[in-house]
Scaffold this motif. Structure first.
Motif, PDB file in Angstrom:
ATOM      1  N   GLY A  99       1.001  -1.237   0.144  1.00 47.67           N
ATOM      2  CA  GLY A  99      -0.157   0.057  -0.228  1.00 47.67           C
ATOM      3  C   GLY A  99       0.827   1.111   0.112  1.00 47.67           C
ATOM      4  O   GLY A  99       2.129   1.151   0.339  1.00 47.67           O
ATOM      5  N   PRO A 100       0.377   2.742  -0.231  1.00 50.35           N
ATOM      6  CA  PRO A 100       1.075   4.116  -0.321  1.00 50.35           C
ATOM      7  C   PRO A 100       1.134   4.137   1.252  1.00 50.35           C
ATOM      8  O   PRO A 100       0.276   3.614   1.924  1.00 50.35           O
ATOM      9  CB  PRO A 100       0.176   4.682  -0.944  1.00 50.35           C
ATOM     10  N   SER A 101       2.042   5.349   1.109  1.00 53.49           N
ATOM     11  CA  SER A 101       2.085   5.090   2.645  1.00 53.49           C
ATOM     12  C   SER A 101       3.349   7.590   2.341  1.00 53.49           C
ATOM     13  O   SER A 101       3.096   7.748   1.723  1.00 53.49           O
ATOM     14  CB  SER A 101       3.154   4.968   3.098  1.00 53.49           C
ATOM     15  N   ILE A 102       2.077   7.934   3.445  1.00 52.35           N
ATOM     16  CA  ILE A 102       2.540   9.704   3.665  1.00 52.35           C
ATOM     17  C   ILE A 102       3.588   9.025   4.859  1.00 52.35           C
ATOM     18  O   ILE A 102       2.641   9.114   6.281  1.00 52.35           O
ATOM     19  CB  ILE A 102       1.670   9.909   3.355  1.00 52.35           C
ATOM     20  N   LEU A 113       1.561   9.585   8.515  1.00 53.14           N
ATOM     21  CA  LEU A 113       0.322  10.405   7.459  1.00 53.14           C
ATOM     22  C   LEU A 113      -1.174   8.959   7.380  1.00 53.14           C
ATOM     23  O   LEU A 113      -2.368   9.080   8.028  1.00 53.14           O
ATOM     24  CB  LEU A 113       0.005  11.609   6.813  1.00 53.14           C
ATOM     25  N   MET A 114      -0.333   8.475   7.010  1.00 50.02           N
ATOM     26  CA  MET A 114      -1.382   7.892   6.149  1.00 50.02           C
ATOM     27  C   MET A 114      -0.496   6.380   5.588  1.00 50.02           C
ATOM     28  O   MET A 114       0.836   6.269   5.017  1.00 50.02           O
ATOM     29  CB  MET A 114      -1.723   8.031   4.726  1.00 50.02           C
ATOM     30  N   SER A 115      -1.284   4.864   5.920  1.00 54.48           N
ATOM     31  CA  SER A 115      -0.051   3.958   5.889  1.00 54.48           C
ATOM     32  C   SER A 115      -1.557   3.015   5.698  1.00 54.48           C
ATOM     33  O   SER A 115      -2.346   2.513   5.968  1.00 54.48           O
ATOM     34  CB  SER A 115       1.144   3.989   6.210  1.00 54.48           C
ATOM     35  N   SER A 116      -1.679   1.728   4.811  1.00 55.31           N
ATOM     36  CA  SER A 116      -1.967   0.556   4.749  1.00 55.31           C
ATOM     37  C   SER A 116      -2.075   0.193   6.758  1.00 55.31           C
ATOM     38  O   SER A 116      -3.560  -0.127   7.420  1.00 55.31           O
ATOM     39  CB  SER A 116      -1.419  -0.852   4.063  1.00 55.31           C
ATOM     40  N   VAL A 117      -1.235   0.360   7.711  1.00 56.31           N
ATOM     41  CA  VAL A 117      -1.331  -0.196   8.801  1.00 56.31           C
ATOM     42  C   VAL A 117      -2.325   0.769   9.587  1.00 56.31           C
ATOM     43  O   VAL A 117      -2.582   0.414  10.347  1.00 56.31           O
ATOM     44  CB  VAL A 117       0.183   0.130   9.497  1.00 56.31           C
ATOM     45  N   LYS A 118      -2.373   2.151   8.989  1.00 60.85           N
ATOM     46  CA  LYS A 118      -3.287   2.932   9.922  1.00 60.85           C
ATOM     47  C   LYS A 118      -4.915   2.513   9.050  1.00 60.85           C
ATOM     48  O   LYS A 118      -5.321   3.333  10.240  1.00 60.85           O
ATOM     49  CB  LYS A 118      -2.833   4.207   9.644  1.00 60.85           C
TER      50      LYS A 118
END
Length: 74
Positions: free
Chosen positions: A29-32, A39-44
């Motif tokens: 997945g993407p992440s920021i 801020l954003m990820s598949s873990v979150k």
């Protein structure tokens, strides 16, 4: 030495460090990352298919909102 968000170099003073990673189909997945905070990820569990956007205050660096825009389904 370790730099914010895993970048190769430190950012100059009065600049924010960030890293945006694109996903790979359904595998990764993407992440920021912004200022060493993800801020954003598949873990979150706050990413989606399409464009993932994090709105950040350009003066304070405070996260204001995250959202995903599905470009596939219309």
């Amino acid at each position: 030495p370790r730099h914010k968000c895993g970048n190769q170099k430190s950012c100059p003073q009065n600049y924010f460090a960030f890293k945006i990673v694109s996903g790979a189909a359904n595998v990764v997945g993407p992440s920021i990352c912004f200022e060493d905070s993800v801020l954003m990820s598949s873990v979150k569990n706050n990413i989606g298919r399409g464009l993932n956007i994090a709105l950040v205050n350009g003066t304070t660096g405070q996260l204001l909102k995250t959202d995903a825009f599905d470009m596939y389904s219309g």
